[in-house]
Design an enzyme around this catalytic site. Structure first.
Site, PDB file in Angstrom:
ATOM      1  N   PHE A 139      28.935  32.673  16.086  1.00  0.00           N
ATOM      2  CA  PHE A 139      29.853  32.826  15.416  1.00  0.00           C
ATOM      3  C   PHE A 139      30.893  32.813  16.477  1.00  0.00           C
ATOM      4  O   PHE A 139      32.270  32.705  17.321  1.00  0.00           O
ATOM      5  CB  PHE A 139      30.565  33.477  14.083  1.00  0.00           C
ATOM      6  CG  PHE A 139      30.815  34.505  14.399  1.00  0.00           C
ATOM      7  CD1 PHE A 139      29.919  35.353  14.681  1.00  0.00           C
ATOM      8  CD2 PHE A 139      31.985  35.366  14.642  1.00  0.00           C
ATOM      9  CE1 PHE A 139      30.301  37.540  14.470  1.00  0.00           C
ATOM     10  CE2 PHE A 139      32.609  36.828  14.891  1.00  0.00           C
ATOM     11  CZ  PHE A 139      31.832  37.351  14.971  1.00  0.00           C
ATOM     12  N   LYS A 140      30.314  34.235  17.442  1.00  0.00           N
ATOM     13  CA  LYS A 140      31.134  34.488  18.405  1.00  0.00           C
ATOM     14  C   LYS A 140      31.493  32.639  19.792  1.00  0.00           C
ATOM     15  O   LYS A 140      32.180  33.369  20.797  1.00  0.00           O
ATOM     16  CB  LYS A 140      30.106  35.871  19.129  1.00  0.00           C
ATOM     17  CG  LYS A 140      30.062  36.364  18.166  1.00  0.00           C
ATOM     18  CD  LYS A 140      30.178  37.998  19.496  1.00  0.00           C
ATOM     19  CE  LYS A 140      30.284  39.565  18.360  1.00  0.00           C
ATOM     20  NZ  LYS A 140      28.851  39.432  17.502  1.00  0.00           N
TER      21      LYS A 140
END
Ligand SMILES: *Cc1c(COP(=O)(O)O)cnc(C)c1O
Length: 423
Positions: free
Chosen positions: A102-103
Site C-alpha cells: 500500500f505504500k
C-alpha cells in the site's frame, strides 16, 4: 491549505512547506488547520478513483497543487479492488502497485507532489532501508526530472528478491550496498542531514513516512473501498487497519472526519502492541520492539500516534470508540490457516487485520480489512504456513531476472560524502 505543528501551534505552514520540510520545530508533526469537509458523498462514490480523489483532496488542499488532476493520474495508476471474503467481510487489496504494498499510494503521490512544489530546485532523496521502504521510494521517484534518489541498504541482509525490486532501475535511482548493518546505513543518513554543506548543495530530503502528503493520498482509498461495497452493505461499516506507525489508520480517520460514513475502526497490531495496551489501560508504556512475521508493523513507538490523538481532540471523538486487537506470531499463523479455509490467501499483515475484525464484528455490521501487501512479497512464510506455492506477480518475476546495479561502500561518512557531492 494550512497546517500547524502539533507541538507548537504557532508554527503554521502551507502544504508546499509541509511537504518540503517533513517535520516542524522540535520534530513536531504537521496537522491540517481545517479538515476538508465533503458533502454529496453519494455523488462522489459514483466517480472513478482518480476523479473522486481529486475532489476529496481539493477539499483539503484549497488552491494549492494546481495540477492535482495530473498528479493523481500519474500516481494512482493501479486499482484497489474490494474482494468479498465472506457474507459480511471484504478485503481491500492495496497491493496492486509496482512494489506490491500500500505504500505505493502514498509514495507515488508524495513523489509527484514534491516535484510540483520544488520550484525547479534540485532535490536529492537520501534514505536507508531494511527492504520495503526503499522499493516504494525508488519506484515512486523513478524517472522524475530534477530529483535524484540515493538508497542505502545493508549488504547481504535483505532478500535477493527485495534487492532486485529496487536495485535494477538505474536512471535517477542510485542504490548503495553498505558493508554493515541497517543501523550503519541509518547513521550515515543522519550524518548527511547534519552536514549543512551537503544538505544545501544537493537539496537533501528524506521522503520519510511522516510526510503529510502520504496521508492525504491514503484518505482516497477508504472512499474507494466504500464505493465498491454493494449498496445494501453500506450500513454500520467497520474498517480494520493493520498498524505499525499508524499512518494508514490516521488517513482512515481523516476520511471519516471528512464525511465518509464509516461507523468505527479496529486497530490491529502484532506483538508490538503499545497502542492496544494503551487503549486498554490508559498507560503509554512502549516496550522493546520484537521481530515478528508481520515485520512492517514491528514498531513500538508509532510516530503518527500524536496525529490520531489530535484528530480525536479536534473532532470531539472518544478514544474509547476505537476497537483493537493484537496477535502474536502463533495466532497469526493460525489466523492465516483459518482465512485460507475460506478460500482467501492472506499474508501476515492483512491477516492480522482480518482476525481482529472477526473478533470485533457484530452481526449487523459489515467489515472491511486492509490488505497492505501482496502474499507473494512474503512468499517464503506464506508457503511454509499454508503449504502453497504462490506465483510471483509479473512485476516481481521480470525484475528477478535483471542485473543488480548497486554501488558498494564501507560504512564510512567520508566515502558517502564524496559519493553524494560528486553525483
Ligand atoms: C508499512 C506497513 C504497514 C503499517 O502501516 P502504518 O501506516 O505504518 O501503520 C502495514 N503493512 C505493511 C505491509 C506495511 O508495509
Amino acid at each position: 491549505m494550512k497546517l500547524y505543528n502539533i507541538k507548537d501551534h504557532s508554527e503554521v505552514v502551507s502544504f508546499a512547506q509541509a511537504v518540503r520540510q517533513g517535520l516542524g520545530r522540535d520534530q513536531g508533526l504537521f496537522f491540517p488547520s481545517e479538515i476538508g469537509k465533503l458533502d454529496h458523498i453519494d455523488d462522489l462514490l459514483k466517480l472513478n478513483l482518480v476523479d473522486r480523489s481529486e475532489k476529496i483532496l481539493r477539499a483539503f488542499l484549497g488552491d494549492e497543487l494546481p495540477d492535482l488532476a495530473g498528479i493523481l493520474k500519474r500516481a494512482f495508476t493501479f486499482p484497489a479492488p474490494l474482494v468479498k471474503v465472506s457474507e459480511n467481510t471484504y478485503a481491500l487489496e492495496l497491493f496492486h502497485g509496482p512494489t506490491l504494498a500500500f505504500k505505493d499510494f502514498g509514495g507515488r503521490f508524495m513523489a509527484q507532489a514534491l516535484q510540483a512544489v520544488s520550484d525547479g530546485r534540485h532535490i536529492t532523496i537520501l534514505t536507508a532501508t531494511s527492504g520495503d521502504t526503499g522499493a516504494a521510494v525508488a519506484h515512486a521517484f523513478y524517472g522524475l526530472e530534477g530529483i535524484d534518489v540515493v538508497i542505502l541498504y545493508p549488504k547481504g541482509k535483505i532478500s535477493n528478491l527485495q534487492e532486485k525490486l529496487f536495485c535494477t532501475l538505474g536512471g535517477n535511482i542510485r542504490t548503495v550496498s553498505v558493508n554493515g548493518t541497517f543501523d550503519d546505513c541509518q547513521a550515515l543518513v543522519k550524518k548527511a542531514f547534519d552536514d549543512q554543506e551537503v544538505k544545501t548543495s544537493i537539496g537533501l530530503n528524506s521522503a520519510n513516512s511522516i510526510n503529510i502528503s502520504r496521508l492525504l493520498a491514503q484518505i482516497c482509498y477508504y472512499f474507494e473501498a466504500y464505493a465498491q461495497l454493494p449498496e445494501d452493505r453500506r450500513k454500520n461499516v467497520v474498517v480494520s487497519v493493520p498498524s505499525g506507525n499508524f499512518g494508514d489508520i490516521t488517513a482512515g480517520l481523516l476520511a471519516k472526519a471528512a464525511g465518509l460514513p464509516i461507523s468505527r475502526f479496529v486497530i490491529s497490531t502484532n506483538a508490538n502492541d503499545t497502542v492496544p495496551r494503551y487503549l486498554a489501560s490508559g498507560v503509554w508504556d512502549p516496550r522493546e520492539t520484537v521481530p515478528t512475521l508481520s515485520n512492517a508493523m514491528d514498531v513500538s513507538r508509532p510516530n503518527n500516534w500524536p496525529r490520531v490523538e489530535e484528530l480525536f481532540k479536534v473532532m470531539n471523538w472518544k478514544l474509547s470508540d476505537l476497537a483493537y486487537g493484537a496477535l502474536n506470531d502463533d495466532q497469526t499463523r493460525d489466523a492465516m490457516c483459518e482465512l485460507y479455509k475460506t478460500g482467501y490467501v492472506g499474508e501476515p499483515h492483512g491477516t492480522i487485520a482480518w482476525k481482529a475484525l472477526q473478533n470485533n464484528l457484530a452481526e449487523d455490521e459489515t467489515g472491511i480489512f486492509l490488505c497492505t501487501a501482496a502474499p507473494a512479497k512474503f512468499k517464503e512464510n506464506v508457503d511454509a504456513i499454508l503449504g502453497t506455492d504462490i506465483e510471483l506477480p509479473e512485476a516481481l518475476a521480470s525484475r528477478a531476472k535483471m542485473p543488480v546495479l548497486s554501488d558498494n561502500m564501507d560504512p564510512d561518512w567520508n566515502a558517502l560524502r564524496r559519493y553524494l557531492l560528486k553525483k
